[in-house]
Structures are given as C-alpha cells and as structure tokens.
Design an enzyme around this catalytic site. Structure first.
Site, PDB file in Angstrom:
ATOM      1  N   LYS A  83     -19.957  25.192 -33.090  1.00  0.00           N
ATOM      2  CA  LYS A  83     -19.301  24.541 -32.376  1.00  0.00           C
ATOM      3  C   LYS A  83     -17.938  24.147 -32.960  1.00  0.00           C
ATOM      4  O   LYS A  83     -17.788  23.643 -34.094  1.00  0.00           O
ATOM      5  CB  LYS A  83     -19.654  23.210 -31.789  1.00  0.00           C
TER       6      LYS A  83
HETATM    7  O1  G3P Z   1     -21.103  17.146 -26.471  1.00  0.00           O
HETATM    8  C1  G3P Z   1     -19.871  16.797 -26.326  1.00  0.00           C
HETATM    9  C2  G3P Z   1     -19.524  16.344 -24.858  1.00  0.00           C
HETATM   10  O2  G3P Z   1     -20.509  16.325 -24.042  1.00  0.00           O
HETATM   11  C3  G3P Z   1     -19.534  14.532 -25.304  1.00  0.00           C
HETATM   12  O3  G3P Z   1     -19.599  13.784 -24.203  1.00  0.00           O
HETATM   13  O4  G3P Z   1     -19.743  11.476 -23.218  1.00  0.00           O
HETATM   14  O5  G3P Z   1     -18.974  11.629 -25.687  1.00  0.00           O
HETATM   15  O6  G3P Z   1     -17.593  12.373 -23.634  1.00  0.00           O
HETATM   16  P1  G3P Z   1     -18.766  12.323 -24.253  1.00  0.00           P
END
Ligand code: G3P
Length: 214
Positions: A83
């Site tokens: 990533k």
């Molecule tokens: O994995 C990255 C992403 O899905 C993060 O989500 O909820 O922290 O914006 P969030």
C-alpha cells in the site's frame, strides 16, 4: 465485487473468513497501531488466515526509501500488496516496483485525477476513501462513480477498491456502480449480513416447527 476486510484484528478476520465472505484484507498504520502488536507478526498471521490479497502499507515518504521498503514488504508473503500513499514519491515507487511484478494499492485517494494518475503509474488497486470525503461534506460515492466512468474509457487493469466504508449503503452503492472491490470494517460486515426480518423469520419457523407432531 471482491470483499476485503479492513482491519488488523486477527480475531475478526478469522470470524469473517470462517463464514467464507473474505477475499482479502487491508491494513494501514492506524489499524496496525490499534492491534497493539508488531507489524510483521500481524501481517504474517493474517497471511496464514486469508489466501488472498493482503495490503501492508509502506511508511517511507521518499521513493528512494519507499522502493526498497516495497520490496521488503513483498518478500513477507506472495499475497502481499504494498500500500503506497498517493503522492508524487508514491507514484514514482508504484511505477518502479510494478515493473518487477510487485502488486500495489495506491491509498489516500480523494480525487478522480489522483485515481487516473495511479492507474497510469500501474497500480494494481486504487483506494478512494469515501467516508473521509463524506466527513468533509463531499459525497464520497460521487467520486467512485467518476472513477468508474474514467476507467471505463480506457484499458486500465487497475482495480477500484472502495475504502473508508462506514455503512452498508456505501457497500451496496459500490456494487451498483461496478467497483471491483470494497474494503469493509468488521462492524459493517456484520451489518451487511443481518436483517431483523431474517431473525424474526428464523425464530417463527423454529417456534412453528416445535408444534409439528414428531
Ligand atoms: O484502510 C483504509 C481506510 O479504509 C480507512 O478508513 O474509516 O479510517 O477513514 P477510515
């Protein structure tokens, strides 16, 4: 649509993998920190649980460090997808490592132009963060439709992986728009599965079954 689980909690990964609905796993530095465990230990354990793409994030900020880091991460397991943040240095890295067959997931994507550039650099996946756009009063799923439209105009092999999913509507809309994959936190996966009418129906069938002469 492929379903990835967005967590570094191995208990939750096991639970949903056992049900058979997990095609892959995404992690990020915040999720690893929440697990309270060492990065490599968690990632290796995840690779033993799920036989599919496992995203592990590079934390270097310049390509000359990110490129060797990407190679190191890819060596952990054949299913590792590196990533990489959507920055100029990140794109340089994607271009360099994807030429040698390393799979990449370009993360922290918040605009259609970023998604197009990531695809041109050769990203395997591109991860637009829909929930974080909603958080700033910009419709996250609108961005997904833009990316679907743009990718449909060309021959990109890059897969659209909808990330930062916060609720079942994000997931359903991603599928309606034809996204290749969605990465979903465990709590939302639970919400996708359940319906109160299913639970009531099961309860009533069992109750009625008990009255059937045996
Ligand atoms: O994995 C990255 C992403 O899905 C993060 O989500 O909820 O922290 O914006 P969030």
């Amino acid at each position: 649509m492929k379903i990835f689980i967005d967590t570094a909690e191995v208990k939750a990964i096991r639970e949903y993998a056992d049900i058979g609905i997990v095609d892959g796993v995404t992690t990020n530095p915040s999720l690893i920190a929440q697990s309270g465990r060492k990065f490599e230990d968690v990632v290796k354990e995840i690779c033993q649980i799920v036989d599919g793409p496992i995203s592990a994030e590079a934390i270097s900020t310049v390509a000359e460090e990110m490129i060797p880091e990407a190679y190191r991460l890819a060596e952990i397991h054949r299913n590792i997808v590196v990533k990489i943040p959507m920055t100029a240095e990140g794109l340089k890295t994607v271009k360099a490592v994807s030429a040698s067959g390393i799979k990449t997931n370009v993360t922290l994507v918040f605009s259609a132009s970023q998604a197009l550039l990531a695809a041109k650099a050769g990203a395997t996946y591109v991860s637009p963060f829909v929930g974080r756009l909603d958080d700033i009063s910009q419709e996250g799923m609108g961005l997904i439709q833009e990316i679907v439209d743009i990718y449909a105009n060309y021959q990109f092999e890059t897969q659209l992986l909808v990330a930062s999913i916060r609720n079942p509507l994000h997931f359903v809309d991603a599928a309606r728009m034809g996204a290749h994959a969605a990465t979903v936190p465990p709590a939302v996966l639970g919400q996708l599965l359940r319906h109160p009418l299913t639970d009531l129906g099961v309860e009533k069938f069992l109750k009625d079954w008990a009255t059937v002469p045996k």
